[in-house]
Write an enzyme that holds these catalytic residues in place. Structure first.
Site, mmCIF file in Angstrom:
data_model
loop_
_atom_site.group_PDB
_atom_site.id
_atom_site.type_symbol
_atom_site.label_atom_id
_atom_site.label_comp_id
_atom_site.label_asym_id
_atom_site.label_seq_id
_atom_site.Cartn_x
_atom_site.Cartn_y
_atom_site.Cartn_z
ATOM 1 N N GLU A 55 2.771 7.709 -18.664
ATOM 2 C CA GLU A 55 3.460 7.474 -17.386
ATOM 3 C C GLU A 55 3.269 6.033 -16.923
ATOM 4 O O GLU A 55 4.200 5.392 -16.419
ATOM 5 C CB GLU A 55 2.930 8.431 -16.320
ATOM 6 C CG GLU A 55 3.261 9.892 -16.606
ATOM 7 C CD GLU A 55 2.440 10.812 -15.719
ATOM 8 O OE1 GLU A 55 2.911 11.109 -14.619
ATOM 9 O OE2 GLU A 55 1.339 11.227 -16.119
ATOM 10 N N SER B 5 -6.577 17.437 -14.046
ATOM 11 C CA SER B 5 -6.280 17.471 -12.626
ATOM 12 C C SER B 5 -7.516 17.931 -11.879
ATOM 13 O O SER B 5 -8.273 18.763 -12.374
ATOM 14 C CB SER B 5 -5.122 18.434 -12.365
ATOM 15 O OG SER B 5 -5.156 18.881 -11.026
ATOM 16 N N LYS C 91 -4.327 21.647 -16.415
ATOM 17 C CA LYS C 91 -3.549 20.428 -16.611
ATOM 18 C C LYS C 91 -4.083 19.513 -17.689
ATOM 19 O O LYS C 91 -5.282 19.381 -17.907
ATOM 20 C CB LYS C 91 -3.528 19.635 -15.297
ATOM 21 C CG LYS C 91 -2.585 20.253 -14.291
ATOM 22 C CD LYS C 91 -1.155 20.005 -14.676
ATOM 23 C CE LYS C 91 -0.455 19.343 -13.508
ATOM 24 N NZ LYS C 91 0.865 18.893 -13.886
ATOM 25 N N HIS D 98 22.730 12.766 -24.103
ATOM 26 C CA HIS D 98 22.717 13.318 -22.733
ATOM 27 C C HIS D 98 21.525 14.244 -22.513
ATOM 28 O O HIS D 98 21.567 15.119 -21.656
ATOM 29 C CB HIS D 98 24.013 14.079 -22.404
ATOM 30 C CG HIS D 98 25.264 13.366 -22.820
ATOM 31 N ND1 HIS D 98 25.975 12.546 -21.974
ATOM 32 C CD2 HIS D 98 25.904 13.318 -24.011
ATOM 33 C CE1 HIS D 98 27.016 12.039 -22.625
ATOM 34 N NE2 HIS D 98 26.993 12.494 -23.870
#
Ligand code: ARG
Length: 461
Positions: A291, A278, A284, A157
């Site tokens: 992704e 970024s 970043k 979980h």
């Protein structure tokens, strides 16, 4: 003007939009090597059977080799009017060698021709997928070996569950990817039957030798039913299904990398080669490759759904609907190979923050199960009672804002008087993982045994 392949019955050529919707040359030119390979095998067989003359067969063979070198050298002009790769090749062959070119299509149809070409293409992709998977498994095995005894939190979980080892976590993916290799290998074995010679749908009256062409093209045998041979796209559906399952595994690993590389987790860091910055936020370091791998399953499963939808409800035998098979498979195959390569690169280059893993493993009451097991083993409590007592200890620790090893013996004994000083030994994360010696468990010895087994299997493949 009427079509040169079937113009006998036609007075006029097609509407421009008819040509646009009908043509597949824009994409099926990717099968040109397979198409020419199939034609060479067919022509050789026709000559061996006395169906065409040896000199015609020789002219066809040489002409096809010229066409192939023109295509490979980028010197071939593909024509939409000629619809697909089969007719583009044949038309060029006619320009090159004249009349014998017209004999190549004896005892053959584009229906068995395309089925053969496409099988050859998909078969190669099964091999490419296995290669890509082997490379990724190699990278994961290296990670597992390095961190066979690095302790990290195991989750259920996404809540801290029990300590596991980094190596164990890596090997979980090796198991999944190993099954993927099995799926591509099985699919390849099943698809390795040759449709060539099924002709349009019914077979042919010419005395062809389907076993010879099957063998020449590296198939195990000819397909056994000519209707099935030209209608079947199971092989493509199997490839897409195996690809979708594999992409699902990659997506799960990618998701873990995204989570693990966040500032909140800091379990891993992607190298510069596998990160992006970024344009506005200077701090970043984004896991874009992970992704995108996480997302690629969308395209691959989409391709599978698209082809299932095309095939369902199609009456036997060939229908032009089936021309829709190729773009889906091409895109899915390209996507899968890219995702495998990217994941392999990322995993080979990953920095693992071993200390962070251990700190995280030691928090969240991760050894509560070890404590309950200790009460069963050492104090003779039934597991349910031990579970209850441990729950009370967790609650006590939580009230004080500490973890289980921080409770005093007096606090423990207030919950259960059978608890002794010895209990502290099982509350450490290293002892916890070392104790999980059951077959396939997370103990470093077990993980090393898994790694050894996989290294052996990789050599056997
Ligand atoms: N381009 C076609 C395809 O991809 C080849 C087969 C055409 N056969 C036919 N009977 N029109 O399916």
């Amino acid at each position: 003007t009427a079509n040169s392949m079937w113009g006998g019955r036609f007075a006029a050529g097609p509407d421009a939009i008819m040509e646009a919707i009908n043509a597949s040359i824009g994409f099926d030119q990717r099968m040109s090597a397979q198409d020419i390979r199939g034609s060479r095998a067919h022509a050789a067989m026709l000559a061996a059977q006395g169906i065409i003359s040896p000199s015609d067969a020789e002219a066809i063979r040489e002409g096809l080799l010229t066409v192939l070198s023109e295509i490979e050298g980028g010197r071939f002009t593909f024509s939409t009017a000629l619809e697909d790769i089969h007719m583009n090749v044949e038309a060029r062959l006619k320009e090159l060698i004249g009349e014998p070119a017209g004999r190549l299509h004896t005892a053959r149809s584009r229906n068995d021709q395309v089925a053969t070409d496409f099988r050859l293409w998909v078969r190669d992709q099964c091999d490419a997928a296995v290669q890509g998977l082997r490379a990724l498994i190699g990278a994961l095995l290296a990670q597992a070996e390095a961190g066979a005894d690095w302790v990290m939190p195991g989750f259920t979980h996404l809540q801290t569950a029990q300590p596991v080892t980094w190596g164990h976590h890596m090997m979980a993916y090796v198991e999944m990817l190993g099954r993927d290799i099995g799926r591509f290998t099985d699919a390849r074995a099943r698809m390795n039957e040759c449709p060539l010679g099924a002709a349009a749908l019914a077979g042919t009256g010419f005395p062809i030798d389907r076993h010879a062409t099957a063998q020449a093209l590296g198939f195990d045998r000819p397909t056994a039913n000519s209707l099935d041979a030209v209608s079947d796209r199971d092989f493509a559906l199997e490839f897409l299904s195996a690809s979708a399952i594999c992409a699902t595994h990659l997506s799960r690993l990618a998701e873990e990398l995204v989570i693990w590389s966040s500032a909140q987790f800091r379990f891993v860091a992607m190298s510069d080669k596998w990160s992006t910055g970024s344009s506005i936020m200077p701090q970043k370091r984004n896991p874009d490759a992970a992704e995108l791998i996480r997302a690629k399953i969308g395209r691959i499963l989409g391709a599978a759904v698209a082809l299932f939808t095309v095939m369902k409800g199609l009456p036997l035998a060939y229908s032009k609907d089936m021309q829709e098979d190729k773009e889906q498979v091409f895109d899915a195959a390209d996507t899968l190979m890219l995702a495998l390569a990217a994941m392999t690169g990322m995993m080979s280059d990953l920095t693992v923050n071993r200390d962070r893993l251990e700190v995280a493993a030691s928090s969240g009451f991760s050894t509560a199960t070890d404590l309950a097991d200790w009460l069963v083993r050492e104090a003779g409590l039934p597991f349910r009672d031990a579970h209850h007592a441990t729950g009370a200890l967790v609650a006590a620790a939580e009230r004080r804002g500490v973890d289980l090893p921080d409770l005093t013996l007096a606090e423990m004994q207030a919950v259960n008087s059978a608890i002794t000083q010895q209990v502290y030994a099982v509350l450490g994360v290293h002892n916890s993982v070392a104790s999980r010696q059951s077959y396939g468990g997370t103990a470093p010895d077990q993980v090393r045994a898994q790694i050894a087994r996989w290294k052996g299997a990789m050599e056997g493949w």
